[in-house]
Write an enzyme that holds these catalytic residues in place. Structure first.
Site, PDB file in Angstrom:
ATOM      1  N   TYR A  69       0.859  -1.188   0.000  1.00  0.00           N
ATOM      2  CA  TYR A  69       0.000   0.000   0.000  1.00  0.00           C
ATOM      3  C   TYR A  69       0.889   1.230   0.000  1.00  0.00           C
ATOM      4  O   TYR A  69       1.847   1.316   0.775  1.00  0.00           O
ATOM      5  CB  TYR A  69      -0.901   0.010   1.243  1.00  0.00           C
ATOM      6  CG  TYR A  69      -1.819   1.208   1.317  1.00  0.00           C
ATOM      7  CD1 TYR A  69      -2.860   1.364   0.401  1.00  0.00           C
ATOM      8  CD2 TYR A  69      -1.652   2.190   2.294  1.00  0.00           C
ATOM      9  CE1 TYR A  69      -3.711   2.470   0.462  1.00  0.00           C
ATOM     10  CE2 TYR A  69      -2.495   3.289   2.367  1.00  0.00           C
ATOM     11  CZ  TYR A  69      -3.521   3.420   1.443  1.00  0.00           C
ATOM     12  OH  TYR A  69      -4.358   4.517   1.510  1.00  0.00           O
ATOM     13  N   ASP A 116       9.463   2.956  -0.327  1.00  0.00           N
ATOM     14  CA  ASP A 116       8.436   3.631   0.462  1.00  0.00           C
ATOM     15  C   ASP A 116       8.646   3.296   1.935  1.00  0.00           C
ATOM     16  O   ASP A 116       8.384   2.182   2.390  1.00  0.00           O
ATOM     17  CB  ASP A 116       7.052   3.187  -0.032  1.00  0.00           C
ATOM     18  CG  ASP A 116       5.915   3.910   0.684  1.00  0.00           C
ATOM     19  OD1 ASP A 116       6.193   4.703   1.606  1.00  0.00           O
ATOM     20  OD2 ASP A 116       4.748   3.676   0.308  1.00  0.00           O
ATOM     21  N   LYS A 124       4.146   9.560   8.474  1.00  0.00           N
ATOM     22  CA  LYS A 124       3.903   9.086   9.838  1.00  0.00           C
ATOM     23  C   LYS A 124       4.894   9.664  10.861  1.00  0.00           C
ATOM     24  O   LYS A 124       4.696  10.777  11.310  1.00  0.00           O
ATOM     25  CB  LYS A 124       3.872   7.568   9.854  1.00  0.00           C
ATOM     26  CG  LYS A 124       2.742   7.040   8.937  1.00  0.00           C
ATOM     27  CD  LYS A 124       2.517   5.560   9.077  1.00  0.00           C
ATOM     28  CE  LYS A 124       1.555   5.004   8.066  1.00  0.00           C
ATOM     29  NZ  LYS A 124       0.162   4.980   8.462  1.00  0.00           N
TER      30      LYS A 124
HETATM   31  C1  LIG Z   1       3.854   2.327   3.139  1.00  0.00           C
HETATM   32  C2  LIG Z   1       2.830   3.406   3.075  1.00  0.00           C
HETATM   33  N1  LIG Z   1       2.874   4.295   2.073  1.00  0.00           N
HETATM   34  C3  LIG Z   1       1.988   5.286   1.963  1.00  0.00           C
HETATM   35  C4  LIG Z   1       0.977   5.437   2.880  1.00  0.00           C
HETATM   36  C5  LIG Z   1       0.007   6.555   2.706  1.00  0.00           C
HETATM   37  O1  LIG Z   1       0.181   7.528   3.675  1.00  0.00           O
HETATM   38  P1  LIG Z   1      -1.015   8.512   4.078  1.00  0.00           P
HETATM   39  O2  LIG Z   1      -2.067   7.691   4.724  1.00  0.00           O
HETATM   40  O3  LIG Z   1      -0.359   9.509   4.981  1.00  0.00           O
HETATM   41  O4  LIG Z   1      -1.490   9.150   2.809  1.00  0.00           O
HETATM   42  C6  LIG Z   1       0.901   4.542   3.967  1.00  0.00           C
HETATM   43  C7  LIG Z   1      -0.120   4.593   5.017  1.00  0.00           C
HETATM   44  O5  LIG Z   1      -1.124   5.099   5.023  1.00  0.00           O
HETATM   45  C8  LIG Z   1       1.842   3.506   4.047  1.00  0.00           C
HETATM   46  O6  LIG Z   1       1.810   2.615   5.046  1.00  0.00           O
HETATM   47  N1  LIG Z   2      -1.404   0.644   7.555  1.00  0.00           N
HETATM   48  C1  LIG Z   2      -2.477   1.334   6.956  1.00  0.00           C
HETATM   49  C2  LIG Z   2      -2.423   2.749   7.198  1.00  0.00           C
HETATM   50  O1  LIG Z   2      -1.581   3.246   7.874  1.00  0.00           O
HETATM   51  C3  LIG Z   2      -3.481   3.543   6.594  1.00  0.00           C
HETATM   52  C4  LIG Z   2      -4.166   4.426   7.525  1.00  0.00           C
HETATM   53  C5  LIG Z   2      -5.338   5.050   6.840  1.00  0.00           C
HETATM   54  O2  LIG Z   2      -5.480   4.933   5.622  1.00  0.00           O
HETATM   55  O3  LIG Z   2      -6.164   5.641   7.547  1.00  0.00           O
END
Ligand SMILES: Cc1ncc(COP(=O)(O)O)c(C=O)c1O
Ligand SMILES: NCC(=O)CCC(=O)O
Length: 444
Positions: free
Chosen positions: A146, A241, A274
């Site tokens: 993701y 990422d 994060k």
């Molecule tokens: C590996 C990774 N990349 C990108 C994202 C996207 O970040 P955001 O939710 O701040 O848009 C997340 C989590 O949400 C993630 O775990």
């Molecule tokens: N591990 C999944 C995420 O950090 C996503 C959080 C979100 O989309 O609210």
């Protein structure tokens, strides 16, 4: 504590009338575990408190940022001080450079860095930059990874898409989806085949530095290195990422754990989120200066943001990174190891077949005989008895422990998880393991 004047159920009803699904991000909706999401009103250290005044030991940690625990007094003081000086200027501030320097000092492949507000923006911009730099269009991603919710990255994605069993998203034009090639994770053979067929058109491979959005699935030893070599042999870039792993699994993220080993690798671009915002909206993309300097205003790749580098948010990030010393990372590791062991022991005591997945201090569990040896890709993860998780989750919640509301998410510890918090988790485990043992698959 003030008496609760409302209930989570009443708040959820009201939210559902005003907000689609009652949530501003689908993973919060409890859809795969059932029941009513808790509406949180405060958080401190390892605990969160809901609108009914009930306190939970938290193993979500804001989905990752809270490595120090919630509302660390020094972070809050720094944020209050920054806020008192103004919320947003739309102009450069000294603290932005401080954060960029801090990251560049720790993660050697990052020579230049730009701040954005969300992980989604970071990966989206990194991809545009990789396309602008290479003059190519295709993107390779791994199934179960993701990278946020931009159009090209939702195919076979993890996180909420794994939780809700969605193969992708409506609203993504077929022409856009066709530019993303999806490959099984940890499968160099498949990656070689994709490069053999499309090599001259591939701009970049994007990969979670260690996958943690289908539950945790670490890269096989040397996988990151081999994929960088393969991509470079074909003139493609690698975007690592680290939105989730960055500054959580070590002071230099996942890259830091593999650097100095045989598996050391040098990605072209790295994305962060994060922890770099310490719980506020900050994310970043960084990498080789030659590539980063293609961004506007120096180069032709446009990228911008009214709130990028917001002074209050960046202050939370800088303060968090500065406070996260070796002792903090040692504590995160210690709590993670203990919980892996104790959860596994509790499940074993009830005869629940399971696998433990780990990547640094990130971990998750797989349920069922098919997965006791662990999983190395998305198909492996999907082979589990995921229906055992909902009763486990709810037994923990009833006992005052808040886990991620999906079996496809990592568990997040904080350095504030002291003996009292850990004891509360351990006390909750036997009943939760019994619930997992008694679970039966839902009949359609
Ligand atoms: C590996 C990774 N990349 C990108 C994202 C996207 O970040 P955001 O939710 O701040 O848009 C997340 C989590 O949400 C993630 O775990
Ligand atoms: N591990 C999944 C995420 O950090 C996503 C959080 C979100 O989309 O609210």
């Amino acid at each position: 504590m003030t008496a609760a004047t409302t209930t989570n159920a009443a708040l959820f009803d009201r939210a559902q009338a005003a907000i689609p699904g009652g949530v501003n991000s689908p993973v919060r909706a409890f859809r795969s575990v059932g029941g009513t999401p808790r509406f949180l009103v405060s958080a401190r250290g390892p605990y969160v408190t809901d609108a009914e005044g009930r306190e939970y030991v938290d193993l979500v940690a804001g989905w990752g940022p809270a490595i120090l625990g919630h509302a660390h007094p020094e972070v809050i003081a720094a944020v209050q001080d920054a806020a008192a000086r103004g919320l947003s200027f739309g102009a450069s501030t000294p603290v932005e450079t401080e954060l960029a320097e801090l990251i560049e000092q720790r993660v050697a492949p990052v020579e230049k860095l730009r701040l954005v507000s969300t992980g989604t923006e970071a990966t989206m911009s990194a991809i545009r930059l990789a396309r602008g730099f290479t003059g190519r269009d295709l993107l390779v991603k791994f199934a179960g990874h993701y990278h946020g919710h931009s159009d090209g990255l939702l195919a076979e994605a993890g996180s909420g898409l794994a939780t809700f069993a969605l193969p992708g998203s409506a609203g993504v034009p077929a022409e856009v989806a066709a530019l993303t090639l999806v490959v099984p994770y940890n499968d160099l053979h498949a990656l070689r085949a994709v490069f053999a067929e499309h090599g001259e058109r591939i701009a970049a491979v994007i990969t979670e530095a260690a996958a943690a959005n289908m539950g945790v699935v670490p890269p096989l030893p040397g996988f990151n290195r081999a994929l960088v070599e393969l991509a470079h042999a074909h003139g493609a870039l690698v975007i690592s990422d680290e939105v989730l792993t960055g500054f959580r699994v070590s002071k230099a993220g996942w890259w830091g754990l593999e650097s100095g080993t045989d598996a050391e690798y040098t990605p072209d671009l790295v994305t962060f989120g994060k922890v770099v915002g310490g719980g506020m909206p900050v994310a970043a993309l960084g990498g080789r200066a030659e590539i980063m300097e293609r961004l506007a205003p120096l180069g032709p790749v446009y990228q911008a943001g009214t709130l990028s580098g917001n002074p209050v948010a960046v202050t939370a990030g800088v303060t968090t990174l500065r406070l996260a010393d070796d002792a903090v990372y040692a504590k995160l590791d210690e709590v993670a190891v203990l919980l892996q062991r104790e959860v596994s022991a509790a499940l074993a005591a009830e005869g629940v077949a399971h696998g433990v997945q780990r990547a640094g201090n990130l971990f998750s569990f797989l349920f069922g005989d098919a997965v006791v040896g662990g999983a190395r890709d998305y198909a492996g993860v999907l082979a589990q008895e995921s229906w055992r998780y909902a009763p486990f989750f709810h037994a923990m919640l009833d006992a005052g422990v808040s886990l991620p509301p999906s079996v496809f998410e990592a568990w997040f510890v904080t350095a504030a998880h002291d003996d009292a918090a850990v004891t509360r988790i351990l006390d909750a485990l036997p009943a939760a393991a019994r619930a997992a043992a008694a679970a039966t698959p839902a009949v359609a």
